[in-house]
Write a protein that holds these residues in place. Sequence first.
Motif, PDB file in Angstrom:
ATOM      1  N   ASN A   1       0.818  -1.214   0.000  1.00 40.90           N
ATOM      2  CA  ASN A   1       0.000   0.000   0.000  1.00 40.90           C
ATOM      3  C   ASN A   1       0.851   1.264   0.000  1.00 40.90           C
TER       4      ASN A   1
ATOM      5  N   TYR B   1      -6.591   1.795  -1.596  1.00 38.39           N
ATOM      6  CA  TYR B   1      -7.396   2.053  -0.401  1.00 38.39           C
ATOM      7  C   TYR B   1      -8.802   1.487  -0.575  1.00 38.39           C
TER       8      TYR B   1
ATOM      9  N   GLN C   1      -8.897  -2.299  -0.275  1.00 39.23           N
ATOM     10  CA  GLN C   1      -8.470  -2.841   1.010  1.00 39.23           C
ATOM     11  C   GLN C   1      -9.624  -3.653   1.604  1.00 39.23           C
TER      12      GLN C   1
END
Length: 116
Positions: free
Chosen positions: A49, A106, A109
């Motif tokens: 990430n 994001y 996720q």
Amino acid sequence: RDYGPMLIAERRVRVYDRTDGGPNKGKGGEIEGSGENQPREDQPLLSINMLLPVVILVALIFLALVRSGNDGSGTQTFMEKIEASDSFVALLYGCMGAAWIAMVLYLMQITMPGTG
């Protein structure tokens, strides 16, 4: 030379040996060490990430530098392309691409309750 609030704060430190931040200290020191800024327990902590957007940022900046400096003649060297490039455009495209990649990571996720 300092002036205004910083001068007053420095004088208080010298005269009264204040190290607590004084009456006008910010709220940031109060939450230090608390769990307020920590990720949830079921949130997977993946290094990709952070690493993928940084790698994409560097790669897109170099790609945009080379492409914006290319005059189409086919005789330019790599350094001539970099020297003739538009760095503003390269930084703009690189930052935008890295931001989009970070946003996609994001949104993708996956948080599964209780998996830690």
